[in-house]
Every structure is written in C-alpha cells, then in structure tokens.
Scaffold this active site. Structure first.
Site: not given
Length: 553
Positions: A219, A349, A441
């Site tokens: 991330s 995601e 995610h």
C-alpha cells in the site's frame, strides 16, 4: 548485581547471562554497532530480535519538521527487548486487518531487527519492510508484520517507524523560509532514507549482507518503494524491490485527489498554509511547534469525503529536490534504480477501501469526473442496481489506487529492460464462510508473515498455509537472487514488453496474461490526459506515455 562483560567492538556479538537485578531478561545477546552496545532477545525458535533501536535523534522540539539527525551514542548496554513507541497517529479503524492500538510518541524513530543468527557462515539477505497506512497510520512494530517468520526462513528482517501525517509531511511557507533553500515537507521520506543508510552501515553486525538489501512495502509502503526507486539520493541503498498493492505513478499537480495524484511543492505549501490557518488555528510555524503532537494529529485528521485533495501536505511531494520528478516521468525515461522488481496487486483491492455509491451517485460522479469518457467508464464499471453500484464504485477506486499503479510500475520498468516480475494475488482469506469477500487490499500480509493466528476465528486451512509457504519461498528467492522462481511455483517468466504476463498466486498458481486489461487501459488514458493538461506543451514524457499505454494490449 548483573554480570560483567568487556566492551565489544562494532560488528561483534556475544551471549551473556544477566541476573534480573539489571532489569534485563535472563538470557540474551549483546552486539555492538557504531552507536554502542545492544541487548536483544533470543526467541524460542532460536532467532534473535532487537527491538526499539534508535536510527535517528527524536524529532521533537526544534527538530519537529526538520530532516532527521544522526542518533546519539550511548555508553552502557542498551536494552532492545521492547519496541519503541509508534508515531503519533489516529486510532486504527475496524477492518479485516487486525491492527493493534500501540503506545505513541513523537519520539518514534526506531527500528527492529529479526535475525536467525548474528554469526552466519555467509552474510544473509536483508528485507527492509515499509508498513502500510496511507502515510497516516502504522508502525514497524504491529504484530501483523513481525519478522520472526522471515528470520526462521533465513533472512534478516528490518522494520521501522517514520513520521506520519502532518508531523511527517507538512509543507508551509515559514518552513520554506527557515530552511534557506525554499523547501519543506517530505520529512517522513527523509526518515526512510535515514533508516536505509543505518541498515547499510550496521546490518552486518546482525548477520545481514549490506549488498543484498530488498525493500518491501504494501500500500503506502509500496508507494514509498516506487518513490525511493526514483530518488537519486537512494541509489545503492537497496538492490531489489517488492511493491505490493500501491505505487506513486499518478500525475503531479496542486492537489492529491483521492490519493491518485502527487502534489508539487507549491501545491503542498499552499495546502499546509490553509490547514495551519483554518484547522490548526496557528498563525506561524512557532505556534505550530508549540502545539502538542496529539493536537497536531487531531487537527490533521483527514476528511474522507474530500476527493479533491484528501492528503494535502500530509504525504510525500514532488519537491524538485529530494524527489526531483514524478516516479512516472523517472521510470518512463529509464532513470529509476535499475534493479530487479517484483510487483502486483490483489484481485479485489477495493474490498474495505474506496467509496461506496448508490446507482444515481455512481452515474453522476462518472459524468462529473470523466465527461465524454463517462459512458466507457460505466461500461467497465457497470451498475444496473444500487447494489451493483456499491461494488462498481469501490472497484473503480481499487483499480485506480492500486491495480493500475502496480501494472504501470511493471510496464515502465520492463520497457527499460530491467528484470520485472508481475503477479496478481488471488487467495481469498476466510473472512466469510464461502470466501466471497475475496483477496482484499492487504490480504497478502497474512500470508507473507504467517499471521493467521491474529484472526483465530477465521477458518484457515491447509490451502492457506500452503499459499503462505509458497509466497514466502518465492519472495525469499527473489530477495536472494532477483528471481522469484521456486519449487512451489510453475515457471515464472519475466514481464516483458512483448510478453506482458503475471503470476496468479492462489491455490493453483498459474502464469497468465494480465487481468483487467481493459480497466487498466481506461486509467492509462485517463492519467495520460491529466498529465497533458498539467503540461500543455507536451514535454518529452509524451512518447513514453504512449509507449506505456500500448503495453496494455
């Protein structure tokens, strides 16, 4: 009375037994680095861990909003059996990732090292972990990404803190004036560079190879990886890069959008001045330095509904000095670090991320943002009902913030002829009984760190443990050799200009063509248009942009 021991030379280690009168555990290990001696724990598996090692002076008082300064030396043995405090930040929000609430302090520039041995037969590969958290949250000490699993597998694993949010990235006119060079912001990014320099200078004392360092982030940590690959001052500090679910390849301009654009120095200074005046109620930098770190954090809370400048003056900027140009421009010209790259994203995601809209709002936002291209957007992110619109709107944000970023990173790196490996993580954790939540995610973190025990009520099975071992073996092979191939995977071809492919990582790993090519192509065109609008003259990036877009097929 504690036992006595002779001082050690830097880079040496010894075992000591210390009586509990000195407050240390009964058995541990002392090593020496340039700043002094460290006492660390020996884990039941035999690995060692040294927690809370200062890599810079505390950034407090007059050092708030200044470049990190070298850590001061110490003269007695430093107890490194406890983690240092996390950076000041908001409390974690509920979500599928189990994030603990930690002790916090502005005095936060500490790192942690897990190592299988401080005296290996040959130097060991080094993994430096860049934590997620949108540059607003996170630390190197979260249990979800402790490095003991990596140490058991034969690597030296380093995690660290850096300054976050406004405390880490504020740009402001007064800061520009007091620095004498007209610059401000990027302090958290400077922390990252300081940590990497510390690793270069000291990691051999922990059994690590300073010439075999892999930076690994998820991330915002992956965004940092891409930024560092584009920063000249980072050259030579690392030799491989792993970027999962994130990157810094959006256009540069006065605002950050929803996190898909990167601010100029001028834009960040203006945003910082507005924030100081309107939110912090501070007239100058002296007033801001007089505020507590907690008050700065409260005033810096993000407005999640602000899709125009969500992260204004609160994350890295393209300042023309430390970050000389956007990562997109740097990679397009082939000026990034010419090192092996492993990058990819998760299949879903958007789950747990992005905004959810009903059908009417989804349609309205599409026409407002994309104009004549709205119909194409709505064909890709179709929604005939409110329920479908919830999924489609989140999917669009997931693609633009993550999937497109990593696909672009892979394409541009491959165009320059550098070793590139692309993947798609498809193993869905058992969030629900039928695993319909998908590979969300950050889901890969559970597998990369064997952190299943932090969600004990999820029904993990042998398939999850198999994928975890597969991923660990592959990522470690990459850290050692620059190639992620391993016995647990089929042949993993490089991501080439003429043969763009990705490894689908799941129960049955498969090398296949790029998924969601049409969706990635939409965002290619969207951001190419934005770059041209920011630069109407059309500079030398244009040809590279077209070349990049063509790789989508």
């Amino acid at each position: 009375m504690g036992s006595r021991h002779a001082p050690l030379n830097a880079g040496t280690a010894c075992w000591i037994a210390i009586e509990t009168g000195e407050g240390f555990p009964e058995l541990g290990e002392v090593i020496a680095i340039g700043n002094g001696q460290l006492f660390g724990d020996v884990l039941p598996c035999g690995s060692r861990v040294f927690r809370g090692i200062p890599y810079a002076r505390p950034p407090v008082g007059e050092l708030r909003w200044r470049a990190p300064q070298p850590a001061e030396n110490w003269h007695s043995v430093r107890d490194c059996t406890q983690f240092g405090p996390a950076p000041v930040q908001p409390c974690p929000s509920p979500g599928p990732l189990p994030l603990a609430t930690e002790r916090q302090s502005e005095d936060c520039l500490y790192l942690n090292i897990w190592t299988p041995t401080t005296s290996p037969a040959a130097p060991l590969p080094v993994i430096v972990w860049f934590h997620p958290g949108a540059y607003q949250m996170g630390s190197g000490s979260q249990p979800l990404w402790h490095g003991d699993t990596w140490a058991r597998e034969g690597a030296v694993f380093v995690s660290f803190n850096h300054r976050l949010g406004k405390l880490g990235f504020l740009a402001h006119p007064d800061l520009c004036n007091e620095n004498g060079d007209g610059l401000s912001g990027n302090y958290g990014l400077m922390d990252q560079l300081a940590a990497l320099r510390w690793v270069r200078d000291n990691i051999d004392a922990f059994g690590g190879d300073p010439d075999c360092v892999t930076i690994f982030g998820v991330s915002s940590g992956a965004s940092s990886v891409s930024l560092l690959m584009a920063i000249p001052d980072a050259t030579g500090l690392f030799h491989r890069a792993i970027a999962e679910s994130g990157g810094s390849f959006g256009p540069v301009g006065p605002s950050t959008g929803i996190g898909d654009r990167w601010q100029t120095l001028e834009g960040a200074v203006a945003a910082g001045a507005r924030w100081a005046r309107d939110r912090a109620k501070a007239s100058n930098i002296d007033s801001l330095r007089a505020m507590s770190a907690a008050a700065i954090c409260r005033a810096g809370k993000l407005d999640r509904d602000d899709r125009g400048d969500l992260f204004g003056a609160a994350r890295p900027i393209v300042d023309g000095h430390l970050v000389e140009e956007s990562p997109f421009a740097c990679f397009a010209r082939g000026h990034q670090s010419p090192i092996p790259l492993l990058t990819g994203a998760a299949a879903k995601e958007a789950m747990g991320m992005g905004s959810s809209l009903d059908q009417a709002s989804h349609f309205a936002r599409a026409h407002e943002e994309f104009g004549s291209r709205a119909e194409l957007f709505l064909e890709l992110y179709t929604a005939s009902t409110d329920e479908q619109a919830l999924t489609a709107s989140k999917g669009a944000d997931g693609d633009r913030l993550f999937t497109w970023q990593n696909a672009t990173m892979a394409r541009l790196h491959a165009v320059s002829g550098f070793a590139t490996y692309h993947y798609r993580f498809e193993q869905a954790p058992p969030v629900d009984r039928d695993r319909s939540y998908g590979a969300f995610h950050g889901a890969s973190i559970f597998y990369a760190f064997n952190s299943f025990g932090l969600r004990p009520y999820w029904q993990w099975d042998a398939g999850d443990r198999s994928v975890s071992q597969m991923l660990l073996s592959s990522w470690l092979a990459f850290a050692r050799t620059g190639n992620p191939g391993c016995d647990a995977l089929p042949d993993w071809p490089r991501h080439e200009v003429q043969n763009p492919c990705q490894m689908r990582i799941g129960a049955t790993p498969t090398a296949a063509e790029i998924a969601r090519k049409d969706h990635i192509g939409f965002w290619d065109d969207h951001y190419a248009l934005q770059r041209r609008q920011c630069d109407p003259a059309g500079d030398n990036k244009t040809a590279s942009e077209h070349r990049s877009i063509s790789l989508c097929g």
